[in-house]
Design a protein around this motif. Structure first.
Motif, PDB file in Angstrom:
ATOM      1  N   THR A   7      -3.483 -39.323  42.897  1.00  0.00           N
ATOM      2  CA  THR A   7      -2.333 -40.147  42.511  1.00  0.00           C
ATOM      3  C   THR A   7      -2.787 -41.438  41.843  1.00  0.00           C
ATOM      4  O   THR A   7      -2.229 -41.858  40.822  1.00  0.00           O
ATOM      5  CB  THR A   7      -1.471 -40.454  43.741  1.00  0.00           C
ATOM      6  OG1 THR A   7      -0.985 -39.224  44.289  1.00  0.00           O
ATOM      7  CG2 THR A   7      -0.297 -41.343  43.378  1.00  0.00           C
ATOM      8  N   LEU A   8      -3.804 -42.088  42.427  1.00  0.00           N
ATOM      9  CA  LEU A   8      -4.329 -43.311  41.819  1.00  0.00           C
ATOM     10  C   LEU A   8      -4.919 -43.028  40.442  1.00  0.00           C
ATOM     11  O   LEU A   8      -4.700 -43.791  39.490  1.00  0.00           O
ATOM     12  CB  LEU A   8      -5.388 -43.944  42.724  1.00  0.00           C
ATOM     13  CG  LEU A   8      -6.051 -45.213  42.192  1.00  0.00           C
ATOM     14  CD1 LEU A   8      -5.016 -46.318  41.960  1.00  0.00           C
ATOM     15  CD2 LEU A   8      -7.151 -45.694  43.139  1.00  0.00           C
ATOM     16  N   ALA A   9      -5.641 -41.928  40.321  1.00  0.00           N
ATOM     17  CA  ALA A   9      -6.216 -41.565  39.028  1.00  0.00           C
ATOM     18  C   ALA A   9      -5.128 -41.389  37.977  1.00  0.00           C
ATOM     19  O   ALA A   9      -5.294 -41.779  36.815  1.00  0.00           O
ATOM     20  CB  ALA A   9      -7.040 -40.291  39.159  1.00  0.00           C
ATOM     21  N   GLY A  10      -4.020 -40.799  38.371  1.00  0.00           N
ATOM     22  CA  GLY A  10      -2.917 -40.635  37.425  1.00  0.00           C
ATOM     23  C   GLY A  10      -2.392 -41.960  36.914  1.00  0.00           C
ATOM     24  O   GLY A  10      -1.929 -42.063  35.773  1.00  0.00           O
ATOM     25  N   ARG A  11      -2.473 -42.999  37.740  1.00  0.00           N
ATOM     26  CA  ARG A  11      -1.968 -44.323  37.346  1.00  0.00           C
ATOM     27  C   ARG A  11      -2.968 -45.124  36.514  1.00  0.00           C
ATOM     28  O   ARG A  11      -2.572 -45.837  35.601  1.00  0.00           O
ATOM     29  CB  ARG A  11      -1.607 -45.134  38.597  1.00  0.00           C
ATOM     30  CG  ARG A  11      -0.322 -44.728  39.259  1.00  0.00           C
ATOM     31  CD  ARG A  11       0.220 -45.839  40.149  1.00  0.00           C
ATOM     32  NE  ARG A  11      -0.635 -46.110  41.299  1.00  0.00           N
ATOM     33  CZ  ARG A  11      -1.335 -47.227  41.441  1.00  0.00           C
ATOM     34  NH1 ARG A  11      -1.310 -48.163  40.511  1.00  0.00           N
ATOM     35  NH2 ARG A  11      -2.072 -47.418  42.530  1.00  0.00           N
TER      36      ARG A  11
END
Length: 328
Positions: free
Chosen positions: A178-182
């Motif tokens: 999820t963090l990588a997506g952001r």
């Protein structure tokens, strides 16, 4: 179409051998390079740990392939500003062929500066702040920062590429994906996990590349190849969080005694059957990965590259020739 690359293992090989393998990888038809970034190997049996950034500089002069770190930890051992400078210089040397892969790291490498090892949630916070700092420095502006985890005082990068290198983030769970997506330009995962790929894409990574990697052990004898993989990389097959929490290679060796050849065989393509290797790499493509990187475990890099050029890469590409080592 999936791109297939080679993963340079700084844990197993010294600088000169890594350069030799990079040249062989390009000749064999691999399309990109990864390089690991560690201070220690996982096991003393692996035996090496050269400074990845020096090797990247040399790689830029001996191969035309794209190069990425898999991965660098910009949290404790190396300040984000230094990582930004190293990445910018690497991008200049490679003519824009460099990708900065980042992750939350392991205690194995980060404890050497006698710093506390933060829990996983805090390391994700630190990584988000570090990536933001690196991106600000890539603009060439003067950066002063007083953050939760890092400080910068009027820092500026003077040597910059025409375009900032992309930043990919490694992750093994839902929170990291999820963090990588952001915050990231791409996602790295060392297992063919379609659910994590979906999570990354749904969190902001739609249309961005996903990269995966695995180890293989080619050899004429499958049983011996399994033994080689277990002896050199037994630490990879430990369950739980040991890989993030142990500080010394000798401790990984102690736990690795619990790893069996059958445990290795379940995860590592071993031996001379090209179908075994093809299926292992294709699992990543089927899970939605755009790039798949593979490394040979053990000393026989030449045999591995001949095998992959002649028998594995053509299968993965539907029969397209792979390079000068193709079988007649």
């Amino acid at each position: 179409m999936t791109r297939y690359g080679y993963f340079l293992s700084t844990e197993e090989h010294g600088p000169a051998e890594l350069l030799r393998q990079a040249r062989m990888a390009e000749e064999a038809g691999f399309e990109a390079l990864w390089i690991s970034d560690h201070f220690h190997p996982w096991l003393d049996e692996q035996g090496q740990a050269p400074f990845a950034w020096s090797v990247i500089g040399a790689l830029s002069q001996v191969t035309s392939l794209p190069i990425g770190t898999a991965v660098t930890c910009p949290l404790v051992r190396t300040h984000p500003a230094i990582v930004a400078q190293a990445a910018a210089t690497s991008a200049v040397l490679t003519g824009g062929r460099f990708t900065l892969g980042v992750g939350t790291g392991e205690f194995l490498n980060e404890h050497i500066v006698d710093a506390r090892w933060p829990p996983a949630a805090e390391r994700l916070e630190m990584l988000e702040e570090a990536v933001g700092l690196i991106r600000r420095l890539f603009t060439g502006g003067l950066v002063t920062h007083r953050g939760e985890h890092y400080r910068l005082d009027t820092a500026r990068l003077y040597t910059l590429p025409d375009e900032p290198p992309p930043i990919f983030m490694s992750g093994f769970g839902s929170k990291a994906a999820t963090l990588a997506g952001r915050i990231a330009d791409g996602f790295i995962c060392m297992m063919p996990d379609a659910d994590l790929v979906k999570e990354y894409r749904h969190s902001g990574g739609e249309g961005k590349p996903v990269q995966g990697g695995l180890k293989a052990c080619w050899g004429p004898d499958e049983a011996r190849a399994r033994e080689t993989a277990r002896r050199i990389w037994g630490s990879d097959y430990l369950p739980g969080e040991a890989n993030q929490l142990l500080p010394q290679p000798r401790q990984f060796r102690q736990l690795s005694q619990l790893v069996t050849d059958d445990m290795v065989a379940a995860q590592v393509p071993c031996g001379p059957d090209p179908g075994v290797h093809e299926r292992a790499l294709r699992a990543y493509a089927d899970a939605g990965y755009d790039d798949v990187f593979v490394t040979q475990i053990g000393p026989d890099a030449g045999g591995f590259f001949d095998f992959y050029a002649g028998e594995v890469l053509p299968r993965l590409r539907g029969g397209r020739p792979a390079g000068p080592h193709d079988s007649p």
